[in-house]
Design a protein around this motif. Sequence first.
Motif, PDB file in Angstrom:
ATOM      1  N   PRO A   1       0.885  -1.205   0.174  1.00 56.88           N
ATOM      2  CA  PRO A   1      -0.047   0.015  -0.120  1.00 56.88           C
ATOM      3  C   PRO A   1       0.932   1.427   0.034  1.00 56.88           C
ATOM      4  N   ALA A   2       1.940   1.366   0.609  1.00 55.09           N
ATOM      5  CA  ALA A   2       3.023   2.502   0.785  1.00 55.09           C
ATOM      6  C   ALA A   2       3.294   2.918  -0.687  1.00 55.09           C
ATOM      7  N   GLN A   3       3.545   1.703  -1.752  1.00 51.77           N
ATOM      8  CA  GLN A   3       4.149   1.968  -2.808  1.00 51.77           C
ATOM      9  C   GLN A   3       2.992   2.401  -3.817  1.00 51.77           C
ATOM     10  N   ALA A   4       1.508   2.041  -3.273  1.00 53.62           N
ATOM     11  CA  ALA A   4       0.635   2.507  -4.254  1.00 53.62           C
ATOM     12  C   ALA A   4       0.317   3.993  -4.353  1.00 53.62           C
ATOM     13  N   ILE A   5       0.770   4.732  -3.510  1.00 53.61           N
ATOM     14  CA  ILE A   5       0.447   6.139  -3.184  1.00 53.61           C
ATOM     15  C   ILE A   5       1.115   6.910  -4.458  1.00 53.61           C
ATOM     16  N   ASP A   6       2.409   6.590  -4.958  1.00 47.81           N
ATOM     17  CA  ASP A   6       3.015   7.190  -6.076  1.00 47.81           C
ATOM     18  C   ASP A   6       2.416   6.698  -7.181  1.00 47.81           C
ATOM     19  N   SER A   7       1.883   5.568  -7.547  1.00 45.77           N
ATOM     20  CA  SER A   7       1.055   5.294  -8.739  1.00 45.77           C
ATOM     21  C   SER A   7      -0.245   5.748  -8.764  1.00 45.77           C
ATOM     22  N   LEU A   8      -0.920   5.785  -7.577  1.00 47.50           N
ATOM     23  CA  LEU A   8      -2.166   6.620  -7.599  1.00 47.50           C
ATOM     24  C   LEU A   8      -2.124   8.203  -7.862  1.00 47.50           C
ATOM     25  N   LYS A   9      -1.144   8.827  -7.317  1.00 50.44           N
ATOM     26  CA  LYS A   9      -0.936  10.090  -7.572  1.00 50.44           C
ATOM     27  C   LYS A   9      -0.725  10.303  -9.220  1.00 50.44           C
ATOM     28  N   LEU A  10       0.132   9.428 -10.270  1.00 49.28           N
ATOM     29  CA  LEU A  10       0.057   9.613 -11.409  1.00 49.28           C
ATOM     30  C   LEU A  10      -1.501   9.593 -12.101  1.00 49.28           C
ATOM     31  N   LEU A  11      -2.279   8.683 -11.468  1.00 50.79           N
ATOM     32  CA  LEU A  11      -3.670   8.478 -12.070  1.00 50.79           C
ATOM     33  C   LEU A  11      -4.612   9.788 -11.617  1.00 50.79           C
ATOM     34  N   VAL A  12      -4.138  10.222 -10.401  1.00 56.33           N
ATOM     35  CA  VAL A  12      -4.903  11.676  -9.928  1.00 56.33           C
ATOM     36  C   VAL A  12      -4.437  12.563 -11.042  1.00 56.33           C
ATOM     37  N   ASP A  13      -3.238  12.916 -11.340  1.00 56.93           N
ATOM     38  CA  ASP A  13      -2.883  13.853 -12.202  1.00 56.93           C
ATOM     39  C   ASP A  13      -3.399  13.566 -13.665  1.00 56.93           C
ATOM     40  N   ARG A  14      -3.540  12.367 -14.116  1.00 57.29           N
ATOM     41  CA  ARG A  14      -4.037  12.287 -15.409  1.00 57.29           C
ATOM     42  C   ARG A  14      -5.966  12.478 -15.325  1.00 57.29           C
ATOM     43  N   TYR A  15      -6.538  12.147 -14.144  1.00 59.61           N
ATOM     44  CA  TYR A  15      -7.848  12.014 -14.059  1.00 59.61           C
ATOM     45  C   TYR A  15      -8.151  12.808 -12.693  1.00 59.61           C
ATOM     46  N   PRO A  16      -7.859  14.371 -12.590  1.00 58.44           N
ATOM     47  CA  PRO A  16      -8.014  15.112 -11.629  1.00 58.44           C
ATOM     48  C   PRO A  16      -9.356  15.400 -11.157  1.00 58.44           C
ATOM     49  N   ASP A  17     -10.493  14.811 -11.690  1.00 54.10           N
ATOM     50  CA  ASP A  17     -11.788  14.984 -11.238  1.00 54.10           C
ATOM     51  C   ASP A  17     -12.587  13.626 -11.337  1.00 54.10           C
ATOM     52  N   ASN A  18     -11.770  12.796 -11.266  1.00 58.24           N
ATOM     53  CA  ASN A  18     -12.484  11.306 -11.203  1.00 58.24           C
ATOM     54  C   ASN A  18     -12.577  10.717  -9.782  1.00 58.24           C
ATOM     55  N   THR A  19     -13.886  10.955  -9.256  1.00 54.85           N
ATOM     56  CA  THR A  19     -13.982  10.624  -7.672  1.00 54.85           C
ATOM     57  C   THR A  19     -13.548   9.107  -7.315  1.00 54.85           C
ATOM     58  N   ARG A  20     -13.764   8.163  -7.951  1.00 55.34           N
ATOM     59  CA  ARG A  20     -13.100   6.949  -7.791  1.00 55.34           C
ATOM     60  C   ARG A  20     -11.738   6.835  -7.533  1.00 55.34           C
ATOM     61  N   VAL A  21     -10.926   7.532  -8.608  1.00 60.81           N
ATOM     62  CA  VAL A  21      -9.592   7.569  -8.490  1.00 60.81           C
ATOM     63  C   VAL A  21      -9.021   8.429  -7.258  1.00 60.81           C
ATOM     64  N   LEU A  22      -9.964   9.514  -6.987  1.00 59.89           N
ATOM     65  CA  LEU A  22      -9.480  10.511  -5.754  1.00 59.89           C
ATOM     66  C   LEU A  22      -9.739   9.762  -4.650  1.00 59.89           C
ATOM     67  N   ILE A  23     -10.919   8.858  -4.373  1.00 58.24           N
ATOM     68  CA  ILE A  23     -11.127   8.275  -3.102  1.00 58.24           C
ATOM     69  C   ILE A  23      -9.937   7.180  -3.036  1.00 58.24           C
ATOM     70  N   MET A  24      -9.665   6.569  -3.762  1.00 59.88           N
ATOM     71  CA  MET A  24      -8.526   5.494  -3.650  1.00 59.88           C
ATOM     72  C   MET A  24      -7.292   6.068  -3.385  1.00 59.88           C
ATOM     73  N   TYR A  25      -6.884   7.174  -3.880  1.00 64.70           N
ATOM     74  CA  TYR A  25      -5.832   7.980  -3.567  1.00 64.70           C
ATOM     75  C   TYR A  25      -5.916   8.377  -2.026  1.00 64.70           C
ATOM     76  N   ALA A  26      -6.965   8.975  -1.726  1.00 62.54           N
ATOM     77  CA  ALA A  26      -7.277   9.400  -0.230  1.00 62.54           C
ATOM     78  C   ALA A  26      -7.049   8.452   0.769  1.00 62.54           C
ATOM     79  N   GLU A  27      -7.650   7.243   0.551  1.00 65.75           N
ATOM     80  CA  GLU A  27      -7.826   6.009   1.286  1.00 65.75           C
ATOM     81  C   GLU A  27      -6.172   5.450   1.488  1.00 65.75           C
TER      82      GLU A  27
END
Length: 469
Positions: A290-316
């Motif tokens: 899970p610690a490594q997932a943060i960087d990977s999810l941040k890339l997705l947040v940058d790509r999909y900044p308004d996608n709530t599912r991506v944002l929820i996974m990143y925040a969690e």
Amino acid sequence: MKKFLVKMRFVTILALMFFSFYGKSQGTGKTEPLDPLSFGLVLDDPSMKNVVIKKDVTYLKDDKGELKIDLYSPPGLKVNEKRPAIIFLNAIGENEGAPRVKSWGIYTTWPQLMAAKGYVGISMEADGQRIQESISGLFNFLDKDGSQFHIDTNKLGVYAASSNVSQASVYLMSEKVYKGIKAAVLYYGSVPEGPFRKDLPVLFVISEGDAVRGGYTGLWNEVLKNNAPWTVKMGTGMPHAFDAFSDNDNARKIVKETVSFWKDELDPVPQPSFPNSTMRNSLGLLRMYPAQAIDSLKLLVDRYPDNTRVLIMYAESLKQNGKSNDAKPVYQKILKLDPNNVGAMVSLAAISYGENNDAEAEKFIEQAKATGKMNQNYYGDLGFSLLTLGRDKEAAKYYEMSLENKPNAHNYYNLACAYAKFGDKEHAIVALQKAMEMGYGPKSFIEQDPDLNSIRTDERYKALIAKAK
């Protein structure tokens, strides 16, 4: 354990019996009807007749003696073509006056079959007085000269059986093991001593004839303790040395599985037609690292900044890794995009409780209730977050609310933990009893959970544990 040692001693005696058989029968000029060394592999292949065999290649020569190998190669290899190789380890040595181990039926037909399957097969001599030196010497030879025999020394498999398993395993589990060994097959031998390597896939095959009570009971625990990539196969109905002595389809199936194991570990993995997916990898990382997932999810947040599912996974992911301060603005953004997102409200409530801002936390809970979507799962999630934060009274409160709607064993157990942690033994015992009545377990987990330490001496707790499985 004593019975198991007796059994493995019998296996060693069986190997010595093979040697002594030859000591008594050699020179008669007759083919003995029960010559155990004459029986080859119970599975063959029509292409075996085309295999190219090169015998007695010296791999180690010094003042102590000379040791040789036999090489079995697929026909028609091009000049610089390389193939993975399977080495059939001799970890018992030779017996004076008896045929070399590499000439036994099983050690001529196994490498021949593998050559028919496209690999280089190797059988070897060994000095019984220096087994580890013999094995190391072979791999040193392959490292230096393997290419001239079409061997890809970065893709090696090994096989050890019966009494060979003990000393072969000493080498395979050591720090000095040859790094090109990528897959090991261990047949009907004793359980190696740990720790098992995490980087060596092993197929460990037990024959029913060797499966003495207690002999293998610790094997799987050692596999799990080391996160070792082992496959344990029970050879039901199989005797010791089944690959030579069981002329039936069940034995042949195990041999086929063994060939497939080497193929899976040594052959190139077919690549998919679709591109690598950051999204797919992020889901895997969340469940494993899970610690490594943060960087990977941040890339997705940058790509999909308004996608709530991506944002929820990143925040969690941020919250679960102790980065609540970073998670908080992400949850707030989610609420701007989706004002009725109950999950974000509950997570913000948990963060506020962690900051000892109870008023703000309860405000988020009231907002969540107002949506009409607040259910037992959200109450349970909040209870768990508070339990991990040490806010045990608040955790109990929300677990009670969760259980009002849909009782389940898991939440009753965590409710018991919450009550026990702040000293409410009465309610802790009641909740634990309900959890166990609904099948919560195993018993060993309950007995080791420090959250329940305050009720260990209570006679009611002892009675519950006594009934548990």
